[in-house]
Design a protein around this motif. Structure first.
Motif, PDB file in Angstrom:
ATOM      1  N   MET A   7    -100.328  69.392 -14.283  1.00 33.48           N
ATOM      2  CA  MET A   7    -101.273  68.777 -15.218  1.00 33.48           C
ATOM      3  C   MET A   7    -102.365  68.021 -14.462  1.00 33.48           C
ATOM      4  N   ASN A   8    -103.528  67.919 -15.094  1.00 32.05           N
ATOM      5  CA  ASN A   8    -104.635  67.119 -14.578  1.00 32.05           C
ATOM      6  C   ASN A   8    -105.031  66.066 -15.610  1.00 32.05           C
ATOM      7  N   PHE A   9    -105.520  64.949 -15.120  1.00 26.16           N
ATOM      8  CA  PHE A   9    -105.962  63.862 -15.990  1.00 26.16           C
ATOM      9  C   PHE A   9    -107.265  63.293 -15.439  1.00 26.16           C
ATOM     10  N   GLN A  10    -108.058  62.757 -16.332  1.00 26.55           N
ATOM     11  CA  GLN A  10    -109.290  62.091 -15.904  1.00 26.55           C
ATOM     12  C   GLN A  10    -109.310  60.672 -16.477  1.00 26.55           C
ATOM     13  N   MET A  11    -109.763  59.746 -15.648  1.00 28.28           N
ATOM     14  CA  MET A  11    -109.767  58.338 -16.043  1.00 28.28           C
ATOM     15  C   MET A  11    -111.137  57.730 -15.766  1.00 28.28           C
ATOM     16  N   ILE A  12    -111.627  56.975 -16.731  1.00 26.67           N
ATOM     17  CA  ILE A  12    -112.882  56.235 -16.568  1.00 26.67           C
ATOM     18  C   ILE A  12    -112.562  54.747 -16.535  1.00 26.67           C
ATOM     19  N   ILE A  13    -112.982  54.083 -15.478  1.00 20.87           N
ATOM     20  CA  ILE A  13    -112.801  52.641 -15.332  1.00 20.87           C
ATOM     21  C   ILE A  13    -114.136  51.964 -15.633  1.00 20.87           C
ATOM     22  N   VAL A  14    -114.134  51.044 -16.580  1.00 20.76           N
ATOM     23  CA  VAL A  14    -115.340  50.326 -16.985  1.00 20.76           C
ATOM     24  C   VAL A  14    -115.242  48.886 -16.506  1.00 20.76           C
ATOM     25  N   LYS A  15    -116.230  48.468 -15.736  1.00 20.91           N
ATOM     26  CA  LYS A  15    -116.207  47.120 -15.158  1.00 20.91           C
ATOM     27  C   LYS A  15    -116.900  46.119 -16.080  1.00 20.91           C
ATOM     28  N   TYR A  16    -116.303  44.939 -16.190  1.00 13.49           N
ATOM     29  CA  TYR A  16    -116.868  43.860 -17.001  1.00 13.49           C
ATOM     30  C   TYR A  16    -117.736  42.975 -16.118  1.00 13.49           C
ATOM     31  N   THR A  17    -119.029  42.924 -16.422  1.00 13.75           N
ATOM     32  CA  THR A  17    -119.976  42.089 -15.669  1.00 13.75           C
ATOM     33  C   THR A  17    -120.669  41.159 -16.661  1.00 13.75           C
ATOM     34  N   PRO A  18    -120.068  40.014 -16.959  1.00  7.19           N
ATOM     35  CA  PRO A  18    -120.592  39.132 -18.023  1.00  7.19           C
ATOM     36  C   PRO A  18    -122.002  38.634 -17.787  1.00  7.19           C
ATOM     37  N   GLU A  19    -122.449  38.606 -16.515  1.00  2.00           N
ATOM     38  CA  GLU A  19    -123.813  38.152 -16.252  1.00  2.00           C
ATOM     39  C   GLU A  19    -124.863  39.133 -16.772  1.00  2.00           C
ATOM     40  N   SER A  20    -124.432  40.346 -17.150  1.00  2.00           N
ATOM     41  CA  SER A  20    -125.382  41.370 -17.605  1.00  2.00           C
ATOM     42  C   SER A  20    -125.226  41.731 -19.081  1.00  2.00           C
ATOM     43  N   ILE A  21    -124.222  41.209 -19.756  1.00  3.75           N
ATOM     44  CA  ILE A  21    -124.004  41.555 -21.169  1.00  3.75           C
ATOM     45  C   ILE A  21    -125.032  40.851 -22.061  1.00  3.75           C
ATOM     46  N   PRO A  22    -125.329  41.432 -23.230  1.00  5.18           N
ATOM     47  CA  PRO A  22    -124.720  42.623 -23.826  1.00  5.18           C
ATOM     48  C   PRO A  22    -125.398  43.914 -23.360  1.00  5.18           C
ATOM     49  N   PHE A  23    -124.583  44.976 -23.255  1.00  7.08           N
ATOM     50  CA  PHE A  23    -125.089  46.308 -22.960  1.00  7.08           C
ATOM     51  C   PHE A  23    -125.312  47.054 -24.275  1.00  7.08           C
ATOM     52  N   MET A  24    -126.443  47.758 -24.369  1.00  2.00           N
ATOM     53  CA  MET A  24    -126.749  48.546 -25.565  1.00  2.00           C
ATOM     54  C   MET A  24    -127.236  49.933 -25.156  1.00  2.00           C
ATOM     55  N   SER A  25    -127.132  50.863 -26.074  1.00  2.00           N
ATOM     56  CA  SER A  25    -127.553  52.232 -25.805  1.00  2.00           C
ATOM     57  C   SER A  25    -129.052  52.296 -25.550  1.00  2.00           C
ATOM     58  N   LYS A  26    -129.457  53.180 -24.641  1.00  6.05           N
ATOM     59  CA  LYS A  26    -130.878  53.390 -24.372  1.00  6.05           C
ATOM     60  C   LYS A  26    -131.569  54.105 -25.528  1.00  6.05           C
ATOM     61  N   ILE A  27    -130.833  54.991 -26.199  1.00  7.15           N
ATOM     62  CA  ILE A  27    -131.428  55.855 -27.216  1.00  7.15           C
ATOM     63  C   ILE A  27    -130.524  55.911 -28.445  1.00  7.15           C
ATOM     64  N   GLU A  28    -131.079  56.459 -29.517  1.00  9.29           N
ATOM     65  CA  GLU A  28    -130.247  56.744 -30.691  1.00  9.29           C
ATOM     66  C   GLU A  28    -129.697  58.158 -30.544  1.00  9.29           C
ATOM     67  N   LYS A  29    -128.371  58.247 -30.528  1.00  9.43           N
ATOM     68  CA  LYS A  29    -127.734  59.550 -30.364  1.00  9.43           C
ATOM     69  C   LYS A  29    -126.362  59.508 -31.023  1.00  9.43           C
ATOM     70  N   GLY A  30    -126.165  60.315 -32.064  1.00  6.73           N
ATOM     71  CA  GLY A  30    -124.877  60.360 -32.735  1.00  6.73           C
ATOM     72  C   GLY A  30    -124.471  59.011 -33.297  1.00  6.73           C
ATOM     73  N   VAL A  31    -123.348  58.476 -32.791  1.00  2.08           N
ATOM     74  CA  VAL A  31    -122.788  57.235 -33.338  1.00  2.08           C
ATOM     75  C   VAL A  31    -123.380  55.977 -32.711  1.00  2.08           C
ATOM     76  N   VAL A  32    -124.242  56.121 -31.698  1.00  2.00           N
ATOM     77  CA  VAL A  32    -124.807  54.928 -31.044  1.00  2.00           C
ATOM     78  C   VAL A  32    -126.289  54.776 -31.376  1.00  2.00           C
ATOM     79  N   LYS A  33    -126.707  53.501 -31.511  1.00  5.51           N
ATOM     80  CA  LYS A  33    -128.096  53.170 -31.786  1.00  5.51           C
ATOM     81  C   LYS A  33    -128.547  52.087 -30.808  1.00  5.51           C
ATOM     82  N   PRO A  34    -129.805  52.126 -30.367  1.00  5.72           N
ATOM     83  CA  PRO A  34    -130.261  51.207 -29.322  1.00  5.72           C
ATOM     84  C   PRO A  34    -130.304  49.740 -29.735  1.00  5.72           C
ATOM     85  N   HIS A  35    -130.334  49.445 -31.030  1.00  2.00           N
ATOM     86  CA  HIS A  35    -130.414  48.057 -31.482  1.00  2.00           C
ATOM     87  C   HIS A  35    -129.040  47.485 -31.850  1.00  2.00           C
ATOM     88  N   GLU A  36    -127.984  48.263 -31.650  1.00  2.00           N
ATOM     89  CA  GLU A  36    -126.643  47.803 -32.010  1.00  2.00           C
ATOM     90  C   GLU A  36    -125.837  47.424 -30.769  1.00  2.00           C
TER      91      GLU A  36
END
Length: 246
Positions: free
Chosen positions: A119-148
């Protein structure tokens, strides 16, 4: 004995093939910091999970794990996607400052645990950098919107509520305070105090009778407030200083 939260933190901090295998053997369940997927999901949905984790805490997304209606997790493996291709697609949606890593784990010759052999598995590790939050989408695509703004809540990725915004803001400010040169900030505040005293006219008769000097002090005070706001990372937030009167 390590709790599941401890195991998540341990895998996040030093991921490797053996540790990942032992992690899968544990009696696991989803947390705000942990998301399991049987198959790959659309890039907009993946971006939403990554954005939400980046705004909340360190996070891990694992592909190749099936969850049944009783929330029992079973390794099923997955046909790996190219990591570079994933990053290229995600780069169109998530901000460049958001830090994450994609790792592949392959078990073609697994002998320690037959259940995941071949078997193979893939893992994504997301780092928390509070000095840069909040992160928002660059564009509107599917379920994400840039102002949310999205965050993790009850093991899912959702739009923020007011209490979430307050927490994000407090974490951003606290991180800025912890990371900056405290002496520098202290100096800036002392200089602002001197300018404020000048504006009151208590320390300087020149201020009272010289309009040019008065405007000069006002401008210095305004710039000092802007500088302090930038150092705190709150330049877009109204501080408890009435600089309109300066």
């Amino acid at each position: 004995m390590m709790t599941n939260k401890d195991k998540i933190a341990d895998l996040f901090n030093s991921p490797d093939r053996i540790k990942f295998r032992d992690f899968l053997k544990s009696d696991l369940e989803e947390f705000d910091e942990l998301e399991f997927k049987k198959d790959y999901i659309s890039y907009d949905k993946l971006a939403k999970h990554i954005l939400a984790m980046a705004n909340t805490n360190n996070g891990i997304i694992i592909f190749g794990i099936e969850e049944d209606k009783q929330h029992k997790l079973t390794p099923v493996g997955i046909e790996l996607r190219d990591k570079t291709d994933i990053k290229n697609k995600l780069s169109q949606i998530i901000p460049d400052l958001l830090e994450y890593e994609i790792l592949d784990f392959k078990y073609e010759n697994e002998v320690e645990w037959n259940k995941i052999k071949n078997m193979n598995f893939q893992m994504i590790i997301v780092k928390y950098t509070p000095e840069s939050i909040p992160f928002m989408s660059k564009i509107e695509k599917g379920v994400v919107k840039p102002h949310e703004i999205y965050c993790r809540r009850s093991n899912s990725s959702d739009k923020v509520r007011q209490e979430d915004i307050d927490k994000i803001l407090n974490n951003r400010i606290n991180s800025s305070l912890n990371n900056q040169n405290i002496k520098s900030l202290s100096d800036e505040l002392q200089q602002l105090e001197i300018l404020t005293a000048e504006l009151s006219g208590v320390k300087s008769l020149v201020y009272t009778f010289n309009p040019t000097y008065r405007e000069l002090v006002k401008n210095f005070a305004r710039k000092k407030i802007i500088l302090i706001e930038k150092e705190l990372g709150v330049e877009n937030i109204k501080l408890n200083i009435d600089n309109e009167k300066l």
